[in-house]
Design a protein around this motif. Structure first.
Motif, mmCIF file in Angstrom:
data_model
loop_
_atom_site.group_PDB
_atom_site.id
_atom_site.type_symbol
_atom_site.label_atom_id
_atom_site.label_comp_id
_atom_site.label_asym_id
_atom_site.label_seq_id
_atom_site.Cartn_x
_atom_site.Cartn_y
_atom_site.Cartn_z
ATOM 1 N N ARG A 113 54.342 -50.367 40.434
ATOM 2 C CA ARG A 113 55.004 -48.927 40.486
ATOM 3 C C ARG A 113 53.632 -47.780 40.668
ATOM 4 N N CYS A 114 52.548 -48.175 40.045
ATOM 5 C CA CYS A 114 51.414 -47.245 39.798
ATOM 6 C C CYS A 114 50.794 -47.304 41.272
ATOM 7 N N ASP A 115 49.959 -46.333 41.436
ATOM 8 C CA ASP A 115 49.020 -46.324 42.759
ATOM 9 C C ASP A 115 47.790 -47.276 42.668
ATOM 10 N N ILE A 128 48.224 -38.618 41.618
ATOM 11 C CA ILE A 128 47.841 -39.965 41.572
ATOM 12 C C ILE A 128 48.184 -40.713 40.251
ATOM 13 N N ARG A 129 49.033 -41.768 40.239
ATOM 14 C CA ARG A 129 49.339 -42.512 38.983
ATOM 15 C C ARG A 129 48.611 -43.689 38.983
ATOM 16 N N LEU A 130 47.698 -43.596 38.006
ATOM 17 C CA LEU A 130 47.087 -44.556 37.340
ATOM 18 C C LEU A 130 47.554 -45.429 36.169
ATOM 19 N N LEU A 131 47.146 -46.740 36.229
ATOM 20 C CA LEU A 131 47.583 -47.376 35.151
ATOM 21 C C LEU A 131 46.313 -48.069 34.491
ATOM 22 N N ARG A 173 51.015 -45.477 49.581
ATOM 23 C CA ARG A 173 52.434 -46.042 48.707
ATOM 24 C C ARG A 173 53.260 -46.552 49.877
ATOM 25 N N LYS A 174 53.463 -46.252 51.020
ATOM 26 C CA LYS A 174 54.225 -46.781 52.107
ATOM 27 C C LYS A 174 54.023 -48.565 52.102
ATOM 28 N N ASN A 175 52.592 -48.814 52.070
ATOM 29 C CA ASN A 175 52.186 -50.232 52.223
ATOM 30 C C ASN A 175 52.747 -51.036 50.762
#
Length: 437
Positions: A173-175, A113-116, A406-408
């Motif tokens: 770009r992040c989740d 999971i990519r958090l910002l 991510r698809k959404n």
């Protein structure tokens, strides 16, 4: 949001820091430490990595069993290292770290999971700074805060800028992106059309054990004014100059014996040169304990003319039962219907007059102090804020949920495709160039 749920097994989070955490130097450092404490309390393995040099006031992270790793920019060794870490979650501390390392993380650890964590919206802060400069070229002294707060005006100013385009692309770009201010969250969703499910309102998570005791000094026991903030942060330096040149002389005229004590990490010579004891203006520099200096002051003054996010100094004032005087910029993201525990001034005269009244009038001071708890309970409910974050992370740990999420986010997919390709080739070119030099 449904009731909070905690991930069912210990996880590994890698935090890629813009700087090493300095909770006693900045609100950003305190905010980062609150994440570390939260994940530690869940039993997670925590690795903190940063390409930054070590600061003078960096926190000791050993109590939370944090592994600290120095990493390099534009170096393929990071790819091998992050793959070996096998993190479940990667938290980017500010968008610049996602720009540098996001494509490497996605390539080596696609399921992480990519958090910002934006800390504050940098493009908003910069836009307000540029707008203020233009105002001051025309008016010299007074500031009209209205255009600095109107979202239509801000969007028109921000949207063409390189900084806004870079920052909001990183958010896509992040989740999930953690927004400390709900005002900034609305700006992103209502004006920049960022999908709400890509964002989460995550204000400060206060450690109540660190809050000042009920036996904090009384009005009679306190004296002088205090202002505090990292000198490397442009809004803080601007506030110090405004205090020195315009506001403090008015306060001092009304209160000839009062003093203003300016605290903050990393004071440059131009700041220490402002020290002027004969006028009661003291530049103290680094404070070992922000709580102590704020608790002993009668009034905190923070005349912020631009900025973004939530102002940690004002939150600290509330925690320590110290009324504060600030601007409409200062209170942004901190109040809605609650009355401010002090005063909000839109001009130098209003700020000075409010500061004098709070300092002199015990009844006004006590009334202001009594307003702090409502804001702390409403805006900075630690259990609620922590639970909401853990709930969303637990959802995303489900691979099917993350894949659909991510698809959404098709715009994010496009941006990752083009950004990662260009960034990858640029980084590889820099790395090859560095090896030849």
């Amino acid at each position: 949001m449904p009731a909070a749920s905690t991930p069912s097994q210990p996880l590994h989070i890698v935090i890629i820091g813009y700087v090493w955490p300095e909770p006693n130097s900045s609100a950003a450092g305190y905010h980062m430490l609150s994440f570390i404490e939260l994940f530690h309390n869940q039993g997670w393995t925590i690795t903190f990595a940063s390409p930054a040099s070590l600061g003078d006031h960096r926190a000791d992270l050993s109590p939370w069993n944090v592994q600290e790793v120095a990493i390099s920019l534009n170096d393929a060794s990071f790819d091998t290292w992050i793959a070996e870490q096998r993190p479940n979650v990667v938290l980017f501390d500010r968008f610049m770290m996602e720009e540098q390392f996001g494509w490497r993380v996605e390539k080596a650890c696609p399921d992480a999971i990519r958090l910002l964590d934006t800390e504050d919206l940098h493009s908003l802060r910069d836009a307000r700074h540029q707008m203020l400069k233009k105002q001051l070229q025309l008016t010299k002294d007074e500031v009209d805060f209205t255009p600095l707060l109107e979202m239509d005006t801000l969007f028109d100013y921000m949207s063409p800028t390189d900084l806004a385009q870079r920052e909001i692309a990183s958010i896509y770009r992040c989740d999930l992106t953690l927004m400390i201010s709900d005002v900034e969250l609305r700006l992103l969703t209502d004006y920049f059309s960022v999908p709400y499910q890509q964002l989460m309102h995550c204000p400060f998570m206060i450690n109540h054990e660190r809050s000042a005791p009920a036996s904090a000094p009384s009005w009679q026991q306190r004296q002088h004014f205090v202002s505090i903030g990292n000198f490397r942060h442009a809004p803080n330096w601007d506030a110090v100059l405004w205090l020195k040149q315009r506001i403090w002389p008015q306060i001092r005229q009304a209160l000839p014996q009062a003093e203003l004590h300016i605290y903050g990490a990393y004071p440059p010579p131009k700041a220490t040169d402002l020290n002027h004891p004969s006028s009661g203006f003291y530049v103290k520099g680094w404070a070992e304990s922000a709580d102590e200096v704020i608790q002993n002051a009668r009034v905190l003054i923070a005349p912020l003319r631009f900025g973004a996010g939530i102002k940690g100094k004002l939150l600290d004032a509330m925690r320590n039962g110290t009324p504060s005087v600030t601007t409409p910029i200062g209170v942004e993201g901190m109040v809605s219907s609650q009355a401010w525990p002090g005063a909000i001034g839109g001009s130098e005269k209003a700020i000075a007059a409010a500061a004098v009244q709070l300092y002199q009038d015990e009844a006004t001071w006590l009334k202001a102090q009594s307003r702090t708890q409502a804001i702390l309970d409403h805006r900075f409910n630690t259990v609620k804020n922590q639970g909401n974050l853990l709930y969303l992370l637990n959802q995303m740990l489900d691979k099917k949920h993350l894949a659909q999420h991510r698809k959404n986010n098709f715009v994010g997919q496009m941006l990752r495709h083009h950004h990662h390709k260009s960034t990858q080739y640029m980084s590889q070119w820099i790395e090859a160039k560095n090896k030849l030099s």
